[in-house]
Enzyme design. Structure first.
Site, PDB file in Angstrom:
ATOM      1  N   SER A   1       0.814  -1.206   0.000  1.00  0.00           N
ATOM      2  CA  SER A   1       0.000   0.000   0.000  1.00  0.00           C
ATOM      3  C   SER A   1       0.852   1.263   0.000  1.00  0.00           C
ATOM      4  O   SER A   1       0.546   2.230  -0.704  1.00  0.00           O
ATOM      5  CB  SER A   1      -0.953  -0.003   1.210  1.00  0.00           C
ATOM      6  OG  SER A   1      -0.243  -0.134   2.420  1.00  0.00           O
ATOM      7  N   TRP A   2       1.947   1.285   0.798  1.00  0.00           N
ATOM      8  CA  TRP A   2       2.782   2.474   0.835  1.00  0.00           C
ATOM      9  C   TRP A   2       3.497   2.677  -0.498  1.00  0.00           C
ATOM     10  O   TRP A   2       3.644   3.795  -0.985  1.00  0.00           O
ATOM     11  CB  TRP A   2       3.793   2.411   1.981  1.00  0.00           C
ATOM     12  CG  TRP A   2       3.488   3.403   3.048  1.00  0.00           C
ATOM     13  CD1 TRP A   2       3.129   3.132   4.327  1.00  0.00           C
ATOM     14  CD2 TRP A   2       3.477   4.826   2.927  1.00  0.00           C
ATOM     15  NE1 TRP A   2       2.885   4.303   5.015  1.00  0.00           N
ATOM     16  CE2 TRP A   2       3.097   5.354   4.180  1.00  0.00           C
ATOM     17  CE3 TRP A   2       3.734   5.709   1.880  1.00  0.00           C
ATOM     18  CZ2 TRP A   2       2.978   6.724   4.419  1.00  0.00           C
ATOM     19  CZ3 TRP A   2       3.619   7.080   2.111  1.00  0.00           C
ATOM     20  CH2 TRP A   2       3.246   7.563   3.372  1.00  0.00           C
TER      21      TRP A   2
ATOM     22  N   ARG B   1       7.342  -7.546  -6.689  1.00  0.00           N
ATOM     23  CA  ARG B   1       7.791  -8.938  -6.713  1.00  0.00           C
ATOM     24  C   ARG B   1       6.849  -9.822  -7.522  1.00  0.00           C
ATOM     25  O   ARG B   1       7.275 -10.773  -8.190  1.00  0.00           O
ATOM     26  CB  ARG B   1       7.886  -9.453  -5.266  1.00  0.00           C
ATOM     27  CG  ARG B   1       8.441 -10.847  -5.134  1.00  0.00           C
ATOM     28  CD  ARG B   1       8.585 -11.214  -3.683  1.00  0.00           C
ATOM     29  NE  ARG B   1       7.318 -11.055  -2.950  1.00  0.00           N
ATOM     30  CZ  ARG B   1       7.183 -11.275  -1.660  1.00  0.00           C
ATOM     31  NH1 ARG B   1       8.227 -11.643  -0.931  1.00  0.00           N
ATOM     32  NH2 ARG B   1       6.009 -11.119  -1.075  1.00  0.00           N
TER      33      ARG B   1
ATOM     34  N   LYS C   1       6.155   4.109  16.898  1.00  0.00           N
ATOM     35  CA  LYS C   1       4.717   4.445  16.934  1.00  0.00           C
ATOM     36  C   LYS C   1       3.867   3.239  16.565  1.00  0.00           C
ATOM     37  O   LYS C   1       2.714   3.126  17.019  1.00  0.00           O
ATOM     38  CB  LYS C   1       4.415   5.649  16.036  1.00  0.00           C
ATOM     39  CG  LYS C   1       4.910   5.548  14.599  1.00  0.00           C
ATOM     40  CD  LYS C   1       3.873   5.049  13.635  1.00  0.00           C
ATOM     41  CE  LYS C   1       4.386   5.081  12.213  1.00  0.00           C
ATOM     42  NZ  LYS C   1       3.399   4.603  11.222  1.00  0.00           N
TER      43      LYS C   1
ATOM     44  N   ARG D   1      -3.123  -0.552  10.601  1.00  0.00           N
ATOM     45  CA  ARG D   1      -3.014  -2.010  10.661  1.00  0.00           C
ATOM     46  C   ARG D   1      -2.506  -2.460  12.033  1.00  0.00           C
ATOM     47  O   ARG D   1      -2.897  -3.515  12.536  1.00  0.00           O
ATOM     48  CB  ARG D   1      -2.074  -2.511   9.569  1.00  0.00           C
ATOM     49  CG  ARG D   1      -2.713  -2.517   8.192  1.00  0.00           C
ATOM     50  CD  ARG D   1      -1.705  -2.782   7.103  1.00  0.00           C
ATOM     51  NE  ARG D   1      -0.927  -1.574   6.822  1.00  0.00           N
ATOM     52  CZ  ARG D   1      -0.031  -1.489   5.851  1.00  0.00           C
ATOM     53  NH1 ARG D   1       0.213  -2.533   5.090  1.00  0.00           N
ATOM     54  NH2 ARG D   1       0.617  -0.371   5.643  1.00  0.00           N
TER      55      ARG D   1
ATOM     56  N   VAL E   1       0.721  -7.029   6.680  1.00  0.00           N
ATOM     57  CA  VAL E   1       1.799  -7.021   7.664  1.00  0.00           C
ATOM     58  C   VAL E   1       1.603  -5.880   8.653  1.00  0.00           C
ATOM     59  O   VAL E   1       1.454  -4.723   8.261  1.00  0.00           O
ATOM     60  CB  VAL E   1       3.175  -6.882   6.978  1.00  0.00           C
ATOM     61  CG1 VAL E   1       4.283  -6.761   8.018  1.00  0.00           C
ATOM     62  CG2 VAL E   1       3.433  -8.086   6.073  1.00  0.00           C
TER      63      VAL E   1
END
Length: 331
Positions: free
Chosen positions: A14-15, A35, A194, A258, A282
């Site tokens: 996502s990032w 990948r 964080k 998440r 993750v």
């Protein structure tokens, strides 16, 4: 290096998708390493990442998509890594091209478990990349809100202010505001820590603690973060700046977090394995808490929240009992 450096995004999550979206606003072309060849084929055909932020539509003419990490790195001057820290070493084992002439920025929020180093230190010590060629991209910013083009802020940290400005300028757009910082170590540790505190907030929520206690967790967390980072890298910094406090708050409170989601499931009684399986994403904080706990055996900062999360996730202690004890240590 010319005035218009080439960029590559390394990662398929996502990032990475959010960063590719920002760069495509400003650049005529970027390389993007993913990948999964099937994800690349889907993106080429359907113009969106099938697995992450699928609402983001790309002009595929701007993308040099490849499943060969060496091809992407060879193309670019600036590399932005957005791979979960737990998998970074395995991806870097594929390298055949030299990184020494590259400028590397990390959007990774964690510690490399094989070396117990934050990503910048890992590249410096294992690939001989000078610190002036290493930078960090940190929030407060969730990829999901980038996809929605909601106004977001990024902090770009690098020892070389000119390189920080290059990255900041190429990520800035009508929904992204950027600022630069020279606290590369502190911002990267803050981005890692964080996530641990967001897991703590999630566990508390899952156990039934309310907003009042959430505010106490966050208040104590920023002070704990300050103590930890000061031990690691002592320099003048305002811990209340957005890169530290802002990123902590959004990760601790947001429905997109998440790590908070993972913690919430643990608080409700899920095992670590069950929570990871159900999320199918993750949660960086899971890996970060082990690394931070081990590192703090050396630094010896006062870290009751990190210790509590470690006890729950890695020592198998009952979350309800651990957090009851934690409430006596907070103020």
């Amino acid at each position: 290096m010319n005035n218009s450096p080439k960029f590559a995004v390394i990662g398929g999550g996502s990032w990475a998708t959010a960063i590719a979206k920002m760069l495509c606003v400003n650049l005529p072309e970027i390389a993007w390493y993913m990948r999964s060849q099937s994800a690349i084929d889907h993106l080429k055909a359907e113009k969106h990442n099938p697995n992450y932020l699928s609402s983001v539509e790309f002009d595929t003419k701007k993308l040099r998509l490849t499943s060969d990490i060496n091809e992407a790195i060879a193309y670019a001057d600036y590399l932005i890594f957005a791979i979960p820290s737990a998998f970074l070493s395995k991806e870097l084992e594929k390298l055949k091209v030299d990184l020494k002439d590259k400028v590397i920025f990390s959007a990774i929020k964690g510690i490399v478990p094989e070396t117990f180093l934050i990503v910048g230190e890992h590249f410096h010590k294992n690939f001989d990349i000078p610190y002036e060629n290493i930078g960090v991209i940190t929030g407060p910013c969730h990829a999901e809100e980038v996809a929605l083009e909601r106004l977001s802020y990024l902090t770009i940290a690098c020892a070389d202010a000119k390189k920080a400005k290059v990255v900041a300028n190429n990520l800035s757009c009508h929904f992204i505001k950027t600022k630069i910082s020279d606290d590369i170590i502190g911002t990267e540790y803050a981005a890692m820590l964080k996530n641990i505190y967001a897991i703590a907030a999630g566990i508390a929520h899952g156990l039934g603690y309310g907003d009042n206690f959430q505010s106490v967790i966050m208040s104590n967390a920023i002070r704990e973060m300050k103590r930890f980072i000061k031990k690691v890298h002592k320099m003048k910094r305002n811990i209340n700046n957005s890169a530290y406090l802002g990123d902590l708050l959004v990760t601790g409170y947001s429905v997109f977090s998440r790590n908070r989601m993972f913690g919430n499931m643990i608080g409700k009684g899920y095992t670590v394995q069950a929570a990871q399986h159900e999320m199918s994403m993750v949660a960086e904080g899971y890996y970060a808490v082990k690394s931070a706990y081990k590192l703090n055996q050396e630094y010896k900062a006062k870290t009751p929240i990190i210790d509590a999360v470690y006890e729950v996730l890695y020592e198998g202690k009952e979350a309800k009992k651990v957090f009851k004890k934690l409430t006596e240590k907070l103020d």
